[in-house]
Every structure is written in structure tokens, then in C-alpha cells.
Design an enzyme around this catalytic site. Structure first.
Site, PDB file in Angstrom:
ATOM      1  N   LYS A  70       0.827  -1.214   0.000  1.00 36.81           N
ATOM      2  CA  LYS A  70       0.000   0.000   0.000  1.00 36.81           C
ATOM      3  C   LYS A  70       0.860   1.263   0.000  1.00 36.81           C
ATOM      4  O   LYS A  70       0.614   2.180  -0.780  1.00 36.81           O
ATOM      5  CB  LYS A  70      -0.929   0.041   1.218  1.00 36.81           C
ATOM      6  CG  LYS A  70      -1.947  -1.081   1.274  1.00 36.81           C
ATOM      7  CD  LYS A  70      -2.912  -0.899   2.444  1.00 36.81           C
ATOM      8  CE  LYS A  70      -2.242  -0.910   3.801  1.00 36.81           C
ATOM      9  NZ  LYS A  70      -1.677  -2.226   4.193  1.00 36.81           N
ATOM     10  N   ARG A 112      -0.291  -9.504  13.008  1.00 30.50           N
ATOM     11  CA  ARG A 112      -0.878  -8.430  12.188  1.00 30.50           C
ATOM     12  C   ARG A 112      -1.757  -9.022  11.090  1.00 30.50           C
ATOM     13  O   ARG A 112      -2.784  -8.447  10.744  1.00 30.50           O
ATOM     14  CB  ARG A 112       0.234  -7.575  11.582  1.00 30.50           C
ATOM     15  CG  ARG A 112       0.878  -6.649  12.616  1.00 30.50           C
ATOM     16  CD  ARG A 112       2.220  -6.141  12.177  1.00 30.50           C
ATOM     17  NE  ARG A 112       2.156  -5.336  10.981  1.00 30.50           N
ATOM     18  CZ  ARG A 112       3.211  -5.090  10.202  1.00 30.50           C
ATOM     19  NH1 ARG A 112       4.393  -5.587  10.499  1.00 30.50           N
ATOM     20  NH2 ARG A 112       3.080  -4.338   9.149  1.00 30.50           N
ATOM     21  N   ARG A 150      11.588  -2.416  10.466  1.00 29.57           N
ATOM     22  CA  ARG A 150      10.572  -2.001  11.427  1.00 29.57           C
ATOM     23  C   ARG A 150      10.428  -3.049  12.524  1.00 29.57           C
ATOM     24  O   ARG A 150      10.371  -4.240  12.245  1.00 29.57           O
ATOM     25  CB  ARG A 150       9.225  -1.846  10.719  1.00 29.57           C
ATOM     26  CG  ARG A 150       8.881  -0.413  10.437  1.00 29.57           C
ATOM     27  CD  ARG A 150       7.705  -0.299   9.529  1.00 29.57           C
ATOM     28  NE  ARG A 150       6.514  -0.983  10.024  1.00 29.57           N
ATOM     29  CZ  ARG A 150       5.357  -0.974   9.385  1.00 29.57           C
ATOM     30  NH1 ARG A 150       5.245  -0.334   8.230  1.00 29.57           N
ATOM     31  NH2 ARG A 150       4.317  -1.612   9.882  1.00 29.57           N
ATOM     32  N   ARG A 201      -9.386   0.766   8.948  1.00 30.14           N
ATOM     33  CA  ARG A 201      -8.882  -0.589   9.147  1.00 30.14           C
ATOM     34  C   ARG A 201      -9.880  -1.432   9.923  1.00 30.14           C
ATOM     35  O   ARG A 201      -9.553  -2.544  10.340  1.00 30.14           O
ATOM     36  CB  ARG A 201      -7.581  -0.488   9.948  1.00 30.14           C
ATOM     37  CG  ARG A 201      -6.360  -0.990   9.227  1.00 30.14           C
ATOM     38  CD  ARG A 201      -5.209  -0.861  10.214  1.00 30.14           C
ATOM     39  NE  ARG A 201      -4.039  -1.546   9.774  1.00 30.14           N
ATOM     40  CZ  ARG A 201      -3.044  -0.973   9.113  1.00 30.14           C
ATOM     41  NH1 ARG A 201      -3.122   0.286   8.741  1.00 30.14           N
ATOM     42  NH2 ARG A 201      -1.985  -1.675   8.809  1.00 30.14           N
ATOM     43  N   ARG A 205      11.733  -6.362   4.054  1.00 27.91           N
ATOM     44  CA  ARG A 205      11.363  -4.941   4.023  1.00 27.91           C
ATOM     45  C   ARG A 205      12.365  -4.075   4.782  1.00 27.91           C
ATOM     46  O   ARG A 205      12.806  -4.418   5.866  1.00 27.91           O
ATOM     47  CB  ARG A 205       9.959  -4.751   4.616  1.00 27.91           C
ATOM     48  CG  ARG A 205       9.574  -3.277   4.729  1.00 27.91           C
ATOM     49  CD  ARG A 205       8.118  -3.039   4.561  1.00 27.91           C
ATOM     50  NE  ARG A 205       7.361  -3.316   5.768  1.00 27.91           N
ATOM     51  CZ  ARG A 205       6.067  -3.034   5.884  1.00 27.91           C
ATOM     52  NH1 ARG A 205       5.409  -2.482   4.875  1.00 27.91           N
ATOM     53  NH2 ARG A 205       5.441  -3.327   6.996  1.00 27.91           N
TER      54      ARG A 205
HETATM   55  P1  ADP Z   1       1.078  -2.258   7.560  1.00 25.78           P
HETATM   56  O1  ADP Z   1       0.037  -1.793   6.597  1.00 25.78           O
HETATM   57  O2  ADP Z   1       2.319  -2.707   6.893  1.00 25.78           O
HETATM   58  O3  ADP Z   1       0.542  -3.216   8.571  1.00 25.78           O
HETATM   59  P2  ADP Z   1       1.153   0.365   8.837  1.00 25.78           P
HETATM   60  O4  ADP Z   1       2.402   1.130   8.847  1.00 25.78           O
HETATM   61  O5  ADP Z   1       0.029   0.868   7.995  1.00 25.78           O
HETATM   62  O6  ADP Z   1       1.572  -1.098   8.466  1.00 25.78           O
HETATM   63  O7  ADP Z   1       0.592   0.206  10.321  1.00 25.78           O
HETATM   64  C1  ADP Z   1       1.407  -0.258  11.383  1.00 25.78           C
HETATM   65  C2  ADP Z   1       0.579  -0.444  12.637  1.00 25.78           C
HETATM   66  O8  ADP Z   1      -0.011   0.815  13.027  1.00 25.78           O
HETATM   67  C3  ADP Z   1      -0.608  -1.399  12.508  1.00 25.78           C
HETATM   68  O9  ADP Z   1      -0.223  -2.737  12.676  1.00 25.78           O
HETATM   69  C4  ADP Z   1      -1.526  -0.874  13.627  1.00 25.78           C
HETATM   70  O10 ADP Z   1      -1.100  -1.339  14.887  1.00 25.78           O
HETATM   71  C5  ADP Z   1      -1.314   0.618  13.586  1.00 25.78           C
HETATM   72  N1  ADP Z   1      -2.317   1.289  12.723  1.00 25.78           N
HETATM   73  C6  ADP Z   1      -2.091   1.891  11.516  1.00 25.78           C
HETATM   74  N2  ADP Z   1      -3.240   2.372  10.994  1.00 25.78           N
HETATM   75  C7  ADP Z   1      -4.228   2.059  11.874  1.00 25.78           C
HETATM   76  C8  ADP Z   1      -5.641   2.251  11.918  1.00 25.78           C
HETATM   77  N3  ADP Z   1      -6.309   2.867  10.922  1.00 25.78           N
HETATM   78  N4  ADP Z   1      -6.314   1.786  12.997  1.00 25.78           N
HETATM   79  C9  ADP Z   1      -5.697   1.182  13.999  1.00 25.78           C
HETATM   80  N5  ADP Z   1      -4.373   0.937  14.038  1.00 25.78           N
HETATM   81  C10 ADP Z   1      -3.630   1.376  12.994  1.00 25.78           C
END
Ligand code: ADP
Ligand code: ZN
Length: 212
Positions: free
Chosen positions: A13, A166, A155, A88, A123
């Protein structure tokens, strides 16, 4: 164009949102990046978020909804935006509807779980938001960001055990959004490819009706 990007963690994404942002000249709002910079800065938000992120859980809806409200109200979003990582969960999507935000298209990047786990170990990310993969999307110089020259890092939540958590969070809480938006008639899907540029071609094709 007001766009939501959906996809499992590591589906690509962030990488595709940068390409779309450049082509369509609209900002990308990445909740993960916003939460990570808060963590780095050690703010109250960052400290609260860390506990959830390290566990592979979602940060509470109220917290991220507050962040998104603030960003969408800014002038930069007037001509369109990309939401990367929000919503999400169903309550987050409902909150977006309640804000009166009109979404044109929800693009889901589909990648099977087995591929995700393998991908995440390669990554490498930069604090500027850029993201790389040691094989599929390497930087020009190993471990150095092409954009800003900073050192790349892994990360903390990309550790294999956390990736598995996740993924189950994704299937339980985020994947139902596909049906939510399919019912509204705005869901589009693309199969995530091994090569970044192949996925980008599919993404641009799916969004071609929004080109100026
Ligand atoms: P990825 O899409 O690779 O899982 P992100 O960088 O988008 O990683 O998100 C990392 C973490 O941040 C998620 O695993 C979650 O814990 C938190 N997070 C990100 N966006 C949201 C959201 N919209 N609602 C709740 N938690 C979020
Ligand atoms: Zn960088």
C-alpha cells in the site's frame, strides 16, 4: 479523487500510494507513518500507540479517527487524497461516512498470506516514509534511502511473530471492509505482483477513469 487503499500488511500500500500521489498530485495520509513518527517523538499519542503496534493489534478506533479528522480538514486534501491504512475496521469506515467524506474508489491490493510473511522479512524502511525490499525493490545503494540518504532500518513490528499477529488482525478486522465497500459499489481489486512496477501498472489501469 478520494481514494482508500486496502490490503494486508506488506501488500504494498505504502509503495503504491507514493506512485499514485505523484501521478495524481494528491497527498497520501498514512496512519502507520503518523503513528510511527509520534512514537519516535515520544508524544502521548506515540506512547499509547506503541503498546498496540508492538502487539500486532490495532490502535483504538477513537485515536486514529481523531487523527484522520484533523488531516482531512486541511486545505491540502481539498483536491483529493489517498488514505493508506485507514479505515482498518468497520467502526472506522462508519466514522468516515459520518464525517460526510465522499470516497470515490476503494482499491484493494491482494496478496496471499504466504507471500506476505516472506516479503516482510526483506522490508527496509526510512524515517522519511520511503519503503524498500532487499530483492523486489532495492535502494540504489544498500541500506541507504534513495530519497534522502538516511540509513534504512527494519521495522520492529516486521518481526515474523508480529507479522503473523498483524495478519490475523487484518483478516478479522480489516478484510470485512471489502464487503462493506463492495456493497456501496466502489470496490476495485488488483493482484499484488512481485515487481513494484507491475503492480503500479495494474493500479493505474484501475484508476484510469480519474485521470485528468
Ligand atoms: P502495515 O500496513 O504494513 O501493517 P502500517 O504502517 O500501515 O503497516 O501500520 C502499522 C501499525 O499501526 C498497525 O499494525 C496498527 O497497529 C497501527 N495502525 C495503523 N493504521 C491504523 C488504523 N487505521 N487503525 C488502527 N491501528 C492502525
Ligand atoms: Zn528517506
Amino acid at each position: 479523487m478520494n481514494l482508500i487503499l486496502l490490503g494486508a500488511p506488506g501488500a504494498g500500500k505504502g509503495t503504491q500510494s507514493a506512485k499514485i500521489s505523484e501521478k495524481f498530485q494528491i497527498p497520501a495520509i498514512a496512519t502507520g507513518d503518523i503513528l510511527r513518527s509520534a512514537m519516535k517523538a515520544g508524544t502521548t499519542l506515540g506512547l499509547e500507540a506503541k503498546a498496540y503496534i508492538d502487539e500486532g493489534k490495532l490502535v483504538p478506533d477513537a485515536v486514529v479517527i481523531g487523527i484522520i479528522k484533523e488531516y482531512l480538514a486541511s486545505d491540502a486534501c481539498k483536491k483529493g487524497f489517498i488514505l493508506d491504512g485507514f479505515p482498518r475496521s468497520i467502526p472506522q469506515a462508519e466514522a468516515l461516512d459520518e464525517m460526510g467524506v465522499k470516497i470515490d474508489v476503494v482499491l484493494s491490493i491482494e496478496v496471499p498470506d504466504e507471500k506476505i510473511v516472506a516479503r516482510m522479512s526483506g522490508r527496509r524502511v526510512c524515517s522519511c516514509g520511503a519503503s524498500y525490499h532487499v530483492e523486489h525493490n532495492p535502494p540504489k545503494v544498500a541500506d541507504v534511502c534513495d530519497n534522502c540518504g538516511s540509513a534504512l532500518y527494519v521495522r520492529a513490528d516486521d518481526a515474523p511473530e508480529t507479522v503473523k499477529k498483524r495478519l490475523s488482525t487484518f483478516h478479522a478486522q480489516t478484510e470485512p471492509l471489502k464487503e462493506y465497500y463492495a456493497k456501496k459499489g466502489i470496490l476495485a481489486t488488483v493482484e499484488g505482483q512481485e515487481k513494484v512496477e507491475d503492480t503500479t501498472s495494474l493500479v493505474f489501469r484501475a484508476l484510469s477513469r480519474f485521470e485528468a
